[in-house]
Each structure stands twice: as C-alpha cells, then as structure tokens.
Design a protein around this motif. Structure first.
Motif, mmCIF file in Angstrom:
data_model
loop_
_atom_site.group_PDB
_atom_site.id
_atom_site.type_symbol
_atom_site.label_atom_id
_atom_site.label_comp_id
_atom_site.label_asym_id
_atom_site.label_seq_id
_atom_site.Cartn_x
_atom_site.Cartn_y
_atom_site.Cartn_z
ATOM 1 N N TYR A 1 -19.803 -5.488 49.511
ATOM 2 C CA TYR A 1 -20.782 -5.124 50.738
ATOM 3 C C TYR A 1 -22.360 -5.842 50.118
ATOM 4 N N PHE A 2 -23.236 -4.787 50.508
ATOM 5 C CA PHE A 2 -24.637 -5.399 50.135
ATOM 6 C C PHE A 2 -25.054 -5.317 48.580
ATOM 7 N N ASP A 3 -24.138 -4.768 48.023
ATOM 8 C CA ASP A 3 -24.480 -4.547 46.258
ATOM 9 C C ASP A 3 -23.927 -5.690 45.519
ATOM 10 N N PHE A 4 -24.685 -6.928 45.485
ATOM 11 C CA PHE A 4 -24.455 -7.988 44.696
ATOM 12 C C PHE A 4 -25.507 -8.547 43.846
ATOM 13 N N THR A 5 -25.177 -9.299 42.776
ATOM 14 C CA THR A 5 -26.249 -10.063 42.130
ATOM 15 C C THR A 5 -25.499 -11.563 41.908
ATOM 16 N N GLU A 6 -26.405 -12.418 41.396
ATOM 17 C CA GLU A 6 -25.908 -13.638 41.271
ATOM 18 C C GLU A 6 -24.613 -13.799 40.469
#
Ligand code: GLA
Length: 690
Positions: A314-319
């Motif tokens: 969902y909106f919770d990501f890092t590279e």
C-alpha cells in the motif's frame, strides 16, 4: 432497409442473411399491411432506422432536438446515399480500425428541411465479421442554434417474438455480474449509467436474445458501445412485443447546442448477430476487439508478466523494499515491476497529493529515473501508477488553481475518496496534465496504470459529461502517441471503466479490485462475454484475501489469473519456498499457453453464476491446441462427477492430454471428468492435436 415512398428511411429486417427476392417479399408485406390501415400512412406501423419525435411514430425517438421555434418536432427525409470502401473515423472518438480487413461504409444522409438539421447515419460492415458498426453525425445547416437533447448512435427494430435481455451490472469489486430478464409487453428497459465513466454499475453492453437461447444455441444480438462516458442501451417493447433497441450516449443530463455549421458525432455502437447463442456473439466481439480495436503497438504483442506493489505495501514503502521485491520477482520469472499509488507529492495516504506529479524524494531519494534504473539493473522493466484526472484539495496543484476542478458557482463540490475532478473541458488543464505526466513518463517508464477513482458529480452544465469524455480522449490521444513504446493499462477503482473506448487507447484494463480467486471467476466470466481475456489484467494476490478474507490455494490463485494478462500483486518475500516454486512453474506454463489464451477462441463451458464451478476453454485458430481452465467456486463433499465438454475441437483429430490420447469427438461428447469435492480445486487441461 429501404427509402419509403415518402422518403423515410425504413427498416425491413435484421437477422440471418436472406436472398434479395425475400427482401422484396418483406417489402410487399409491409406495404399491403399499411394500405389496409384506415388511417393510411402511419410511421408507427413501420420499422425505422432512426425514428424522430412529433409525427406518427409514438415510441421513444432516436434523437431529440429543441429548435429555435420552441418545440421538439423533427422529421428526417433521405437526401443522399453513399457507399465507400473502408471504415469511418469519427473525430476525437475511439473507433473500430480497418487493419488488413475488408470493410465498407454506407453514409445515409437525411435532412429536416424545416429546421435545416442534417443527420448522416453511418454503417460499417466487414467481410470478416458479423457486425454492423453504427453512428450518427448531426450538422446544423441553419443560421440559428439547435439544441440536441438526445442522440443515440444506433436503433434496431425487431419483429414480435419472446426475447430476453442479458446485461452486466455490478459495483466496486463486483463488476460485470451477468443478469438475464424477460422483456415483457409494453416494457421500457434502460440499461444505463450516468455516474461519469462507463461505470462499475452497468457496462455499455447488452445482448437481446431469443427466450430459448443459451451459451451455444439460439439467436442472440449483441450491442456494444465504444465509449467511456454516460451510456444507455434502451429497449422499448410494444403491446405486441415488437422491440425498438437504441444504444448511445445516455440522454439523461445530455444536451448539446449545435451552432450554425457545427457538427456533433456520436460514439460507435457495434451490433453483432449470431445464431450460435451468447457464445457466438461473444467470440465474434472478442475477435473484433482483439484485432480491430486497439491502436497500440502492444495490441497483438505478448505483454510482460508484472508484479504490482499495491497489495504488497500500500502506501508504506521505501526504495529498498521495492528493489528487494523486484529481486524476488526477477527470480520468479516476472518481467515488469509496477510502482502503484503513493510515490508523488505528499501522497502518504489518500487524503493528499493527487495532482502533484513530481516524485516524493523523502520516500524515493533516487527519484523516478533513479528507481527505474535500479529496477532495470535487477533485470525488470519499470512501470508506474498515475491518476491524472484528479486532484486532492490538499495538494500544490489545487492551492495554485482552485478553479481548475469541476464545480458550479456558489456550491461546494462533492468530495469522493477525498478528491475532486479536474475540468478536462479546459485546454489549459489538459495541457498541464500532458506536460506533467510526460515529464514522468520520460524517466525510464515502460508501463502505465492509469487510474480514475471516483464518480462524476457537480456537473456545471447539461451535456458536460460528453465534453469531458472528449477532453479525456484528447489527453489519451496525445500521451499514447507521444509514448508509443509504453504499455498502458486502464483502471477505475478496479474495473469501473472497462469499455471498448478505453481498449482503443490501452490494450488492457485492471479487471477488478477484488483479487479473490473465487470471486474473480464470476467477474472474469461476465467480462469475457464481450471483452477478450487478452484485455483483462489478472493478478495473484495474498491470503487471507484483502477484500473478503477468503483463503484459497496458491495454485488456484495462479490458475484463475493465468488466462488473463498474468501478474502478481503480493509480497513475494513473504511467500514460502513452495509457493515460489509454484509461481515459477505457472510463469512458464503461462508463457507456453499465452498464445492460445489471447489469440484463440473462448468457449465458456460451465458458468460460476449457475454452478459451483467455472470452466472456460480456449481453442487456437487452427484447432491444434486447446486449454480448459476449471476452478471450483464452492465445493461439496462427495459430489457427483462433472462432465466438462470442450467445444470447437476437430472431431476427427486425436488430442493428447498428458500421457493419454483421445478423439476430438470423444472429448466433445463424453467430456472430461472433474470432481468438485475439494475446496480450492483447479485444473489447467491442455489438449494438443497429435
Ligand atoms: C484504485 C485501484 C487500485 C490501486 C488504488 C491505489 O483503487 O483500483 O488497484 O491502484 O487505486 O490508490
């Protein structure tokens, strides 16, 4: 059709092809019938090609005008007939392409000489398809404005007979559920949508069929509209069950003022005839839309297997998280990584950021070009999610241009999913979208998921939805032409804009936000009646399923997605080794069978709307390969054997299934035995001619 003695455009007959002398017999029957009528010449006693309002026809008209004399009366008389080779390209609207087929188009011009309104009815036919593609063009030849309040693209009148209508209503996560209803005496049925896009709640497609028609037998007529705005397929039955069926722009909220010398074009309505039931209509439309609708260079090319991060993060990501997901995807055989919502502006949730099409550097420090490079280094192509038509009030774009949203003076525009819609009828708004999106697409992007997540409200004027749709098509036209190498996929909260208009610009559409394998059987079944499997985005997702909490096996999730545009939408790093092995196997199986899934004919053998399982078959054009995909919707213990009977095989050919060989005749008549006695049961049965 014929031009009647008073220059009306009359309709004789629609159905199986007849000899010329039989058309003459129909004409004589009609004339005799009317000669005996005490009231003499009455349009109501004739079938018509494009009925008008105000004279002796008392059913609903195909078009409606409000003229400067203050009334709605109109009557069209034929003034010219032309036949030209090739198809017709309505300006600014998606349409059927000729490609390397043989097509001819008739242009029948009619005129209302009192108000100087000219209407040209356009009919295209192909040697290769049992379809007639219809549209109408209105031209104001007077020196005063004429307001058009209704402008259907097609009208078809059918003789008295007991018929049913099949249509495809739905909602978010339950798109294109198939419904069937009897058409009764005197009934008026409007299969329509007025929510903005073509809509979750009703697809712009219907079939009118004989009451006994089923998937394989009987007369069936399909009506499919190439349009992504408000639509209507309207059926009016008289006291004798004669039908008038019209399809086009929804007259609700429609109104268009034609100034002198201006013209108005309607979207194309495709009418398809079959004596082989619903399946016959379906295969013909599937074939037409596979071959002659999409203008993208991806239309007939094998497309990459993708992984989308939406249900994974969902909106919770890092590279790092994204790159790590891409690495596992690469090991699985996946070819494209799609970064979904949340990469731009201040978009950390769905309350903010829409409209600000620049990267969120605190989340993605390397930027889009940097991330795309990292994904390419892993060995995957890079794709991205956008929702260009929208804006959140909490965004730089809205703060700079609050007047760019659809609204009416003195009223607060209605929010939906916390967002407003940009006014695409304004050139400067369209230019902003094209410029800001082009900037992103130039940064190593090879795939786009184009979303649209709310219905349209606060219409500033009647007819606005048509103008908006033209503005939307203008943006699509410009962006798809500027980036011809990019594979575009349409989306609207799942399958809320799954229509032929979209498929003209984008060869595939995200079928539904419901990724549960069992639910998908119904959604894909309904969708496939008109749209080919090659146009359906279909992904393997996690369990318990995020929409309904159901647990299905990894294998079944793969098997259900396999015939569509296959992809994954889960955190592969959380999968077990066993699941990853299945994924790899299914990726290979997909590559082997993709040709027959996407270029073959589709036969629906068991309906998940009528039984506890779904069985869908694909047969290659040369009939040498066929695949049956069987999945259980619901199992029962100790269930009787199901005999799944493939169709479309060569009777006398021998087909190999695994180690065994069977005659085509045997398979089609005895069938393949399947026992629906275990939850999550799915089988992919491949038959190859020896
Ligand atoms: C819509 C789409 C989903 C996902 C979300 C992101 O609901 O249908 O697939 O892209 O938006 O916000």
């Amino acid at each position: 059709m014929t031009v009647g003695e008073h220059n009306d455009l009359l309709h004789y007959y629609y159905g199986k092809k007849l000899a010329d002398r039989e058309y003459k017999a129909i004409a004589m029957k009609d004339e005799n019938q009317c000669a005996f009528l005490p009231e003499g010449y009455t349009l109501e006693n004739y079938r018509q090609e494009y009925p008008s309002y105000g004279y002796s026809d008392l059913k609903s008209p195909a078009y409606d005008v409000f003229n400067s004399d203050g009334n709605n009366i109109s009557m069209l008389k034929v003034t010219d007939i032309k036949i030209k080779d090739g198809v017709y390209n309505p300006c600014g609207l998606p349409h059927i392409l000729q490609k390397d087929n043989t097509a001819q188009t008739s242009y029948i011009t009619l005129c209302d000489e009192v108000i100087n309104l000219e209407v040209t009815l356009i009919y295209t036919v192909f040697d290769e398809y049992d379809v007639i593609i219809r549209s109408a063009e209105f031209k104001n030849l007077s020196d005063k404005p004429i307001r058009i309040d209704r402008a259907y693209s097609s009208c078809l009148e059918l003789y008295t007979e007991k018929r049913d209508v099949i249509y495809f209503p739905g909602s978010w996560a339950r798109e294109r559920y198939m419904e069937r209803a009897e058409i009764r005496h005197g009934e008026k049925i409007d299969i329509s949508n007025a929510r903005g896009g073509s809509g979750h709640n009703m697809n712009p497609f219907a079939i009118v069929c004989n009451e006994n028609a089923n998937e394989n037998y009987g007369e069936a007529i399909g009506f499919s509209l190439i349009y992504s705005g408000n639509h209507s397929t309207y059926i009016e039955s008289d006291a004798d069950l004669n039908l008038r069926i019209m399809q086009g722009i929804n007259p609700q909220d429609f109104s268009y003022t034609l100034n002198p010398n201006e013209n108005l074009e309607t979207p194309q309505s495709v009418i398809c005839y079959s004596l082989n039931g619903i399946g016959g209509v379906s295969r013909e439309l599937n074939r037409l839309y596979r071959n002659n609708l999409c203008r993208s260079k991806w239309a007939n090319k094998d497309r990459p297997i993708l992984i989308n991060n939406w249900e994974a993060t969902y909106f919770d990501f890092t590279e790092d998280k994204l790159v790590s997901l891409a690495k596992t995807a690469k090991e699985t055989g996946i070819e494209l990584f799609v970064l979904d919502d949340g990469w731009f502006g201040s978009r950390n949730d769905d309350f903010q950021g829409l409209g600000d099409w620049f990267v969120n550097k605190s989340k993605l420090p390397s930027g889009i070009d940097g991330l795309s490079q990292k994904i390419n280094d892993v060995g995957l192509k890079f794709g991205i999610w956008i929702e260009p038509e929208m804006v959140n009030p909490n965004s730089d774009l809205f703060r700079a241009h609050p007047d760019w949203v659809i609204h009416v003076p003195n009223r607060q525009p209605t929010l939906s999913r916390n967002q407003l819609i940009l006014d695409l009828t304004r050139k400067e708004v369209r230019d902003y979208i094209v410029k800001s999106i082009s900037n992103i697409l130039s940064q190593g992007v090879s795939y786009v998921k184009w979303d649209m997540n709310r219905p349209m409200t606060d219409m500033p004027r009647p007819g606005y939805n048509y103008e908006y749709t033209l503005g939307y098509y203008d943006i699509l036209d410009r962006l798809t032409k500027a980036f011809p190498h990019i594979l575009f996929e349409g989306c609207a909260s799942g399958g809320g804009r799954f229509d032929p208009g979209m498929l003209y610009y984008m060869p595939q559409t995200w079928t539904s936000d419901d990724s549960d394998a069992a639910e998908r059987l119904r959604i894909q079944y309904g969708t496939s009646i008109v749209y080919p499997y090659s146009s359906m985005g279909a992904h393997v997702s996690a369990v318990p399923n995020h929409q309904i909490g159901r647990i299905t096996s990894f294998e079944m999730r793969c098997d259900v997605a396999l015939p569509g545009q296959f992809g994954f939408e889960l955190d592969l790093n959380k999968c077990t080794d066993h699941e990853l092995e299945i994924a790899k196997k299914k990726v290979r199986e997909y590559r082997e069978l993709q040709e027959v899934f996407h270029k073959g004919d589709c036969y629906r053998l068991k309906s998940p709307f009528e039984t506890d399982l779904s069985a869908v078959e694909f047969v290659s054009e040369d009939k040498k390969t066929a695949v049956v995909c069987i999945s259980s919707y619901k199992a029962t213990a100790y269930s009787p054997d199901e005999f799944i009977k493939p169709q479309g095989l060569c009777e006398n050919a021998t087909y190999r299934i695994g180690e065994n060989s069977y005659d085509g005749k045997y398979l089609m008549n005895y069938g393949i035995v399947f026992r629906n006695d275990r939850e999550n049961k799915s089988e992919i049965i491949v038959m190859r001619a020896e």
